[in-house]
Scaffold this active site. Structure first.
Site, short mmCIF file in Angstrom:
data_model
loop_
_atom_site.label_atom_id
_atom_site.label_comp_id
_atom_site.label_asym_id
_atom_site.label_seq_id
_atom_site.Cartn_x
_atom_site.Cartn_y
_atom_site.Cartn_z
N ASP A 32 -107.99 121.46 75.01
CA ASP A 32 -107.23 121.63 76.39
C ASP A 32 -108.08 122.75 77.23
OD1 ASP A 32 -105.32 121.53 78.30
OD2 ASP A 32 -103.96 123.09 77.41
N GLY B 80 -101.89 129.12 72.61
CA GLY B 80 -101.16 128.21 71.30
C GLY B 80 -100.20 127.21 71.36
N LYS C 4 -108.97 117.73 78.01
CA LYS C 4 -108.52 117.79 79.27
C LYS C 4 -109.67 117.51 80.15
CE LYS C 4 -107.18 121.82 80.95
NZ LYS C 4 -105.94 122.67 81.02
N1 SAM Z 1 -103.98 124.48 75.03
C1 SAM Z 1 -103.59 125.88 75.14
C2 SAM Z 1 -102.20 126.13 74.81
O1 SAM Z 1 -101.51 125.00 74.78
O2 SAM Z 1 -101.58 127.20 74.79
C3 SAM Z 1 -103.92 126.32 76.68
C4 SAM Z 1 -105.39 126.38 76.73
S1 SAM Z 1 -105.88 127.25 78.17
C5 SAM Z 1 -105.30 126.09 79.53
C6 SAM Z 1 -107.59 127.10 78.30
C7 SAM Z 1 -108.00 127.95 77.01
O3 SAM Z 1 -109.68 127.71 77.21
C8 SAM Z 1 -108.40 129.59 77.62
O4 SAM Z 1 -107.40 130.26 76.62
C9 SAM Z 1 -109.70 129.96 77.43
O5 SAM Z 1 -109.81 130.94 76.79
C10 SAM Z 1 -110.16 128.74 76.54
N2 SAM Z 1 -111.72 128.50 76.61
C11 SAM Z 1 -112.42 128.36 78.02
N3 SAM Z 1 -113.89 128.23 77.64
C12 SAM Z 1 -114.04 128.18 76.13
C13 SAM Z 1 -115.11 128.39 75.33
N4 SAM Z 1 -116.30 128.10 75.79
N5 SAM Z 1 -114.72 128.54 74.10
C14 SAM Z 1 -113.58 128.56 73.62
N6 SAM Z 1 -112.35 128.67 74.47
C15 SAM Z 1 -112.55 128.60 75.57
#
Ligand code: SAM
Length: 319
Positions: A135, A53, A175
């Protein structure tokens, strides 16, 4: 950012804990916004793949203002949640993982590739968004081509979300993993947006293949305003580019500032060393004794559903 992680990591990791951001990625969005003004005049925004988050924290703070309490970066106008109770949320965050609450942010747990998740986002928002940010990252395998492909699929899913909720003229940030297909992605974006850059914020490690596509001035494909929540054919057609070119690349953030790939000495209070070996002699060299010990900072937000709890439950069930 849990306790098990080494506090000695890069400076952005440490600063995020000090300043109350849930993840160091917060600085990437802050630097992108400082460079491109993507949150300027933005009222409604969708944060895709948002957990834990930190981007939602940035959105909350930049759209709604700093929290009145001493809760650091936790969010925006706490309590008022972006105005009167009757007002719809202006920031909607989506992730597969559950997310701890942030003031003014409505969290949806779901898969961004699932049309029903998109329906939920539309229902909550009630109007078109000015910006969509993503992201998202899959669990990387280390097989670069495969990882780049899966990452690109997430971006395509995020574009499907744009086609449904982003207003004409709106902005999209996502990203991407740089690779042989980056040029293709840029060309695809250029069909849908008037102004597209590939950017590398200073907080993103130079050693990482990640970069961010910043696409402004959305020009929706003809049928994307229909009620159908499937990714539409004109969008797919628009993305079928045959001859990709190289994308313009922008490095942003204070380029003479902190380097995300370096380790810096921590500014920590002096603390006298006390450890002795079994003979009662100091167990550290004089140099080590002079060096102050880093203060370990607690995580800003404990994990909401850590995998180790499920593992413990499974183990207990066996006994
Ligand atoms: N932007 C966030 C932050 O600042 O805290 C960090 C994001 S983290 C790098 C990547 C996120 O992508 C993970 O929490 C993962 O659960 C989510 N994610 C990956 N594939 C996804 C999907 N198909 N649908 C929803 N979320 C997804």
């Amino acid at each position: 950012m849990g306790r098990a992680s080494k506090d000695k990591r890069d400076v952005y990791y440490r600063r995020a804990k000090e300043e109350g951001w849930r993840a160091r990625s917060a600085y990437k969005l802050l630097q992108l916004d400082d460079e491109f003004g993507i949150l300027h005049n933005v009222e409604r925004v969708v944060d895709l793949c948002a957990a834990p988050g930190s981007w939602s924290q940035v959105l909350s703070r930049r759209l709604l203002g700093p929290a009145p309490s001493a809760s650091g970066a936790q969010g925006g106008v706490a309590g008022s949640a972006a105005g009167a109770a009757s007002e719809r949320p202006r920031i909607v965050a989506v992730d597969l993982q559950p997310m701890a609450p942030i003031a003014g942010v409505k969290c949806v747990q779901g898969d961004i590739t699932d049309p029903t998740t998109l329906d939920a986002v539309k229902d909550i928002l009630g109007a078109q968004a000015d910006a969509v940010v993503c992201d998202g990252a899959p669990d990387v395998t280390g097989l670069h081509d495969f990882d780049e492909y899966v990452q690109a699929q997430l971006v395509v899913a995020a574009l499907g979300v744009c086609a449904r909720v982003l207003r004409p003229g709106g902005c999209f940030v996502a990203k991407v993993f740089r690779g042989p297909e980056s040029g293709l992605l840029w060309e695809q974006m250029r069909v849908l947006f008037h102004d597209v850059h590939l950017a590398k914020p200073r907080a993103s490690r130079g050693s990482s293949v990640e970069a961010f596509v910043v696409a402004r001035d959305f020009r929706p494909p003809p049928s994307s305003s229909s009620g159908d929540s499937r990714v539409n054919d004109p969008l797919i057609d628009a993305l079928a580019i045959e001859q990709p070119r190289a994308a313009p690349f922008v490095a942003c953030g204070d380029l003479s500032g902190w380097d995300a790939d370096r380790s810096y000495d921590l500014e920590v209070p002096e603390q006298a060393p006390t450890s002795m070996d079994e003979d009662g002699d100091p167990s550290q060299t004089p140099d080590e004794m002079r060096r102050p010990k880093p203060v370990v900072l607690a995580p800003v937000q404990e994990p909401t559903a850590p995998a180790y709890l499920a593992a413990l439950a499974r183990r207990r069930a066996k006994h």
